[in-house]
Design a protein around this motif. Structure first.
Motif, PDB file in Angstrom:
ATOM      1  N   LEU A 167       0.834  -1.143   0.090  1.00  0.00           N
ATOM      2  CA  LEU A 167      -0.146   0.015  -0.048  1.00  0.00           C
ATOM      3  C   LEU A 167       0.772   1.311  -0.146  1.00  0.00           C
ATOM      4  O   LEU A 167       0.506   2.232  -0.802  1.00  0.00           O
ATOM      5  N   ARG A 168       2.147   1.123   0.812  1.00  0.00           N
ATOM      6  CA  ARG A 168       2.789   2.332   0.962  1.00  0.00           C
ATOM      7  C   ARG A 168       3.485   2.782  -0.477  1.00  0.00           C
ATOM      8  O   ARG A 168       3.451   3.819  -0.885  1.00  0.00           O
ATOM      9  N   THR A 176       1.132   3.711  -6.340  1.00  0.00           N
ATOM     10  CA  THR A 176       0.807   4.971  -6.931  1.00  0.00           C
ATOM     11  C   THR A 176      -0.585   5.375  -7.264  1.00  0.00           C
ATOM     12  O   THR A 176      -0.911   6.358  -7.393  1.00  0.00           O
ATOM     13  N   PRO A 189      -4.659   3.733  -5.866  1.00  0.00           N
ATOM     14  CA  PRO A 189      -5.502   3.104  -4.618  1.00  0.00           C
ATOM     15  C   PRO A 189      -5.358   1.594  -5.137  1.00  0.00           C
ATOM     16  O   PRO A 189      -5.608   1.160  -6.385  1.00  0.00           O
ATOM     17  N   LEU A 233      -2.860   4.129   6.307  1.00  0.00           N
ATOM     18  CA  LEU A 233      -2.902   3.632   4.890  1.00  0.00           C
ATOM     19  C   LEU A 233      -4.196   3.649   4.346  1.00  0.00           C
ATOM     20  O   LEU A 233      -4.393   2.872   3.280  1.00  0.00           O
ATOM     21  N   LYS A 289      -4.912   4.888   0.915  1.00  0.00           N
ATOM     22  CA  LYS A 289      -4.433   3.945  -0.211  1.00  0.00           C
ATOM     23  C   LYS A 289      -5.322   2.907  -0.506  1.00  0.00           C
ATOM     24  O   LYS A 289      -5.085   1.975  -1.708  1.00  0.00           O
TER      25      LYS A 289
END
Length: 317
Positions: A114-115, A118, A120, A142, A145
């Motif tokens: 998730l981090r 780029t 969702p 998060l 995301k």
């Protein structure tokens, strides 16, 4: 292209769900995370790895997650439905080689992906919600995301494990409450009321088995599963619950939803693990209010023939 993480406890219908994702070119399958449920964590992880190997996707990382519920022990697994190895006793039909689980656990891997994303990411939990509850509790930053959760679980009208509760929510009610009630991540819930509508019968399975090696192997895993649902419905059939949720993740809007206030019963009584849904008309709720904590999108109907043909076309290659 939709970036997807599948959180799963294979499970016969989970095997179909994984194969469906692998067969869908509009999906970027980032990872598969495993959880206890239909069988032990060790077994569900081994099954996930072998299904991915069957699909030629040993490049997809698999991470092991929770081996038990958040608070109380799981009362039983689903051996009567999915067989002794989660796959009707026929896991040996799948490739035994392939990759091993990554060193990171399920929550760590999901957080890392998730981090780095780029765009969702859609997460499709098709087992008990323990891993997702832990992810959202440990990494609240998060949430943004996550495009949406497409959750297979719950029963609006009546359960399949108890009179009120569906298996995934019943296996860890506290985790289900955390994810479905306490969180505010966009969520579509695909309950068994909807998946039962999409049952497939023997001619559908025969068409899939005749389509090629993948279909033949998947159908070969269904013996105990088909026997269970044949006894349940009185005709030779089965329900591909988890594949229906993955189909909605692949093709958003395939399932038609309606928004209802919901709760998850975490009390120790005959309704433990039940999804409580306020199905009164919106005008009535607006007038009198609802004591239920969160409104949730619940899949209520679909074009059943379209769903069946979509699954068949993808799985048949």
């Amino acid at each position: 292209m939709t970036s997807l993480i599948i959180d799963t406890d294979p499970g016969v219908d989970d095997a179909f769900a994984l194969a469906l994702a692998c067969a869908s070119p509009e999906i970027d399958l980032l990872a598969v995370t495993t959880v206890f449920g239909n069988a032990s964590l060790e077994t569900t992880t081994r099954n996930a790895l072998r299904v991915l190997a069957l699909c030629g996707r040993t490049d997809v990382p698999v991470a092991m997650g929770a081996e038990r519920p958040l608070v109380y022990p799981q009362v039983h697994e689903a051996e009567l439905v999915h067989g002794s190895d989660g796959l009707s006793g026929r896991a040996h039909l799948l490739p035994s080689g392939g990759a091993a689980p990554v060193e990171a656990d399920a929550v760590e891997l999901m957080a890392r992906l998730l981090r780095a994303a780029t765009e969702p990411v859609t997460i499709v939990p098709i087992g008990p919600l323990t891993n997702v509850a832990l992810l959202l509790a440990a990494h609240p930053g998060l949430r943004g995301k996550i495009e949406r959760l497409v959750v297979m679980g719950g029963a609006v009208s009546g359960g399949n494990t108890t009179a009120r509760a569906e298996f995934n929510l019943w296996s860890d009610p506290e985790a289900a409450h955390r994810v479905l009630v306490e969180e505010r991540v966009p969520t579509v819930l695909v309950p068994i009321d909807l998946t039962f509508q999409c049952m497939v019968e023997r001619p559908w399975l025969d068409r899939l088995a005749a389509a090629g090696p993948l279909g033949e192997t998947l159908v070969g895993l269904t013996a105990d599963y088909v026997a269970h649902y044949t006894a349940f419905f009185g005709k030779e059939c089965t329900i591909l619950h988890d594949a229906i949720a993955v189909a909605e993740a692949i093709r958003p809007g395939l399932l038609r939803t309606r928004t209802y206030p919901v709760e998850v019963d975490c009390a120790f009584g005959p309704s433990r693990g039940a999804l409580v849904v306020d199905r009164r008309e919106p005008e009535i709720i607006a007038t009198f209010g609802s004591k239920l904590a969160r409104s949730l999108e619940i899949a209520v109907e679909t074009d059943v023939d379209e769903v069946r043909e979509f699954l068949l076309a993808r799985l048949a290659g």
